[in-house]
Motif scaffolding. Sequence first.
Motif, short mmCIF file in Angstrom:
data_model
loop_
_atom_site.label_atom_id
_atom_site.label_comp_id
_atom_site.label_asym_id
_atom_site.label_seq_id
_atom_site.Cartn_x
_atom_site.Cartn_y
_atom_site.Cartn_z
N GLU A 1 -2.01 -1.20 -4.41
CA GLU A 1 -2.44 -0.33 -3.88
C GLU A 1 -2.03 1.49 -3.83
OE1 GLU A 1 -4.96 -1.00 0.12
OE2 GLU A 1 -5.86 -2.77 -1.33
N SER A 2 -2.48 2.69 -4.08
CA SER A 2 -2.43 3.45 -4.21
C SER A 2 -2.29 4.68 -2.95
CB SER A 2 -3.29 4.29 -5.31
OG SER A 2 -2.91 5.56 -5.13
N ALA A 3 -1.80 5.27 -3.25
CA ALA A 3 -1.77 6.11 -1.90
C ALA A 3 -2.83 7.15 -1.48
CB ALA A 3 -0.37 6.77 -1.77
N ASP A 4 -3.84 7.43 -2.61
CA ASP A 4 -4.72 7.81 -2.66
C ASP A 4 -5.93 6.89 -2.51
OD1 ASP A 4 -3.16 10.51 -2.78
OD2 ASP A 4 -2.85 9.65 -5.14
N MET A 5 -7.04 7.12 -1.61
CA MET A 5 -7.96 6.23 -0.98
C MET A 5 -7.62 5.01 -0.86
SD MET A 5 -9.51 8.79 -0.65
CE MET A 5 -11.26 8.12 -0.66
N GLY A 6 -6.35 4.63 -1.05
CA GLY A 6 -5.88 2.99 -1.39
C GLY A 6 -6.60 2.05 -2.80
N ASP A 7 -6.87 3.37 -3.73
CA ASP A 7 -7.19 2.33 -5.02
C ASP A 7 -6.54 1.18 -5.28
OD1 ASP A 7 -8.90 4.10 -5.03
OD2 ASP A 7 -7.95 6.22 -6.72
N ASP A 8 -7.02 0.32 -6.26
CA ASP A 8 -6.16 -0.52 -6.54
C ASP A 8 -5.34 -0.64 -7.78
OD1 ASP A 8 -5.34 -3.18 -7.11
OD2 ASP A 8 -7.05 -4.17 -7.54
N MET A 9 -3.57 -0.64 -8.09
CA MET A 9 -2.95 -0.61 -8.49
C MET A 9 -2.86 -1.59 -9.33
SD MET A 9 -0.59 2.31 -7.15
CE MET A 9 0.18 2.65 -8.83
N GLY A 10 -3.13 -2.86 -9.11
CA GLY A 10 -2.77 -4.09 -10.01
C GLY A 10 -2.04 -4.45 -9.39
N GLU A 11 -1.55 -5.83 -10.43
CA GLU A 11 -0.37 -6.62 -9.77
C GLU A 11 0.70 -6.49 -11.16
OE1 GLU A 11 0.60 -11.44 -9.11
OE2 GLU A 11 -1.88 -10.55 -9.91
N ASN B 1 0.73 -1.64 -0.41
CA ASN B 1 0.04 -0.14 -0.11
C ASN B 1 0.99 0.92 -0.01
OD1 ASN B 1 1.28 0.54 2.98
ND2 ASN B 1 -0.58 -1.03 3.34
N ARG B 2 0.18 2.35 0.41
CA ARG B 2 0.99 3.59 0.11
C ARG B 2 1.55 3.93 -1.14
NH1 ARG B 2 2.46 4.47 6.32
NH2 ARG B 2 0.12 3.31 6.75
N CYS B 3 1.38 3.24 -2.55
CA CYS B 3 2.29 3.39 -3.72
C CYS B 3 1.98 4.64 -4.22
CB CYS B 3 1.77 2.37 -4.91
SG CYS B 3 2.04 0.60 -4.06
N THR B 4 3.35 5.09 -5.03
CA THR B 4 2.86 6.21 -5.79
C THR B 4 2.93 5.54 -7.17
OG1 THR B 4 5.13 7.05 -5.62
CG2 THR B 4 3.68 7.59 -3.45
N THR B 5 3.16 6.92 -8.14
CA THR B 5 3.55 6.50 -9.32
C THR B 5 4.88 6.24 -9.52
OG1 THR B 5 3.43 9.08 -10.20
CG2 THR B 5 1.95 7.36 -10.93
N ASP B 6 5.87 6.53 -8.67
CA ASP B 6 7.15 6.81 -8.17
C ASP B 6 7.58 5.36 -7.58
OD1 ASP B 6 7.78 9.19 -10.11
OD2 ASP B 6 7.65 9.96 -8.09
N THR B 7 6.79 4.41 -7.31
CA THR B 7 6.61 2.97 -6.52
C THR B 7 7.81 2.43 -7.52
OG1 THR B 7 5.03 3.61 -5.01
CG2 THR B 7 6.50 1.50 -5.57
N PRO B 8 7.94 1.72 -8.15
CA PRO B 8 9.68 0.50 -8.71
C PRO B 8 8.81 -0.84 -8.40
CG PRO B 8 10.70 0.92 -6.87
CD PRO B 8 9.81 1.44 -6.58
N ARG B 9 7.18 -0.76 -8.62
CA ARG B 9 6.73 -1.83 -8.45
C ARG B 9 7.20 -2.82 -9.38
NH1 ARG B 9 0.92 -1.06 -10.54
NH2 ARG B 9 1.89 0.05 -12.42
N ALA B 10 8.11 -3.07 -10.27
CA ALA B 10 8.40 -4.73 -10.84
C ALA B 10 9.04 -5.06 -9.78
CB ALA B 10 8.66 -3.74 -12.68
N THR B 11 10.62 -3.57 -9.11
CA THR B 11 11.37 -4.41 -9.45
C THR B 11 10.53 -5.12 -7.59
OG1 THR B 11 13.08 -2.65 -9.71
CG2 THR B 11 13.72 -3.37 -7.66
N TYR B 12 10.20 -4.43 -7.28
CA TYR B 12 9.58 -4.92 -5.60
C TYR B 12 8.41 -6.27 -5.73
CZ TYR B 12 10.65 -0.54 -3.53
OH TYR B 12 11.22 0.97 -2.88
N ARG B 13 8.21 -6.30 -6.77
CA ARG B 13 7.11 -7.38 -7.03
C ARG B 13 8.54 -8.33 -7.42
NH1 ARG B 13 5.78 -10.60 -11.60
NH2 ARG B 13 3.41 -11.60 -11.46
#
Length: 324
Positions: A178-188, A151-163
């Motif tokens: 999940e996005s830092a804004d309202m907990g929106d699901d950013m997918g997998e 959670n608390r992801c932003t557009t700068d979060t390196p999701r691929a690396t973390y995954r």
Amino acid sequence: MPGKKSMEIPVYLFMGFLESGKTTFIQDTLEEDYFNDGERTLLFACEEGMEEYDEELLKRTNTTIVYVEEEEDFNKDFLTSKVLQYYPDRVIIEYNGMWSVERMLTEMDNTPLVVFQTIVTINAETFDLYMNNMRSLAVEMFKIAEMVIMNRCTTDTPRATYRRSIKAVNRRAQVLFESADMGDDMGEEDDSLPFDIDGDEIHLEDEDYGIWFIDAMERPELYDGKTIVMKTRVFKSIRLPKGCFVPGRHAMTCCADDIQFIGYLCHTNHAKSSTIKSLKNKMWVTLTAEIKIEFNKEYGDKGPVLYAKRIEAAEKPEEELVYF
């Protein structure tokens, strides 16, 4: 134990470091229709963060909370006594991320408690901090997780690396963002890669081997029919089919005690190379091979199988280990 006490009681295990969102996620779960059905829930809270449990919610959902302040208190006798005291239909454990997962599972042995679902929550803002300083504790959690929620992801979060860091430990774990804004699901999924897969031939830099290995495991269809060029180490064994070896690298997911060799099976029958006959265990080579996705009995399933086109002797890389 007679009657209900002899039955297995399902445990919903929530793990993560402090301020990773465990309490919020548990309270949201209690509100769900499939969980808020009147059955008795016993909640073991093993750490107190900024978020406190809503007493009205606990009452409304027929949930009893028991706080556990010390790791030594979370033991077999304690767990059994609380089951006898409250007769729960199910148990939720909010486990302290600084406590040993192995110890917890050992203490739950020979009790009515059986882990039914395991979820790890992560604060994207502190993921690097914990992975750099408390990697072994994080890896313990990832190894048994069915779902990891960052959670608390932003557009700068390196999701691929973390995954990929998580998948390197447990490829079966589902990883959600999940996005830092309202907990929106950013997918997998996050498709960004440090190498180009659009052409017919993929050239891997030394530091990208681990990234390719995990991605080929998770999305093999992207690599079917592609040619890859990479520097790898040779693993040979009499247990492998004739004319085959495993090109790969040693990888460390946790610590020095957790180093393993990772690679995919490679056929050499049709390769053109002066080094084919002199391949020796542990030697470094530059491999050019076609990737085919096919069933292989060594995997027990479909997966990447390499067909060598060329193998050349190579110098070892500056950094021999792959890190996730």
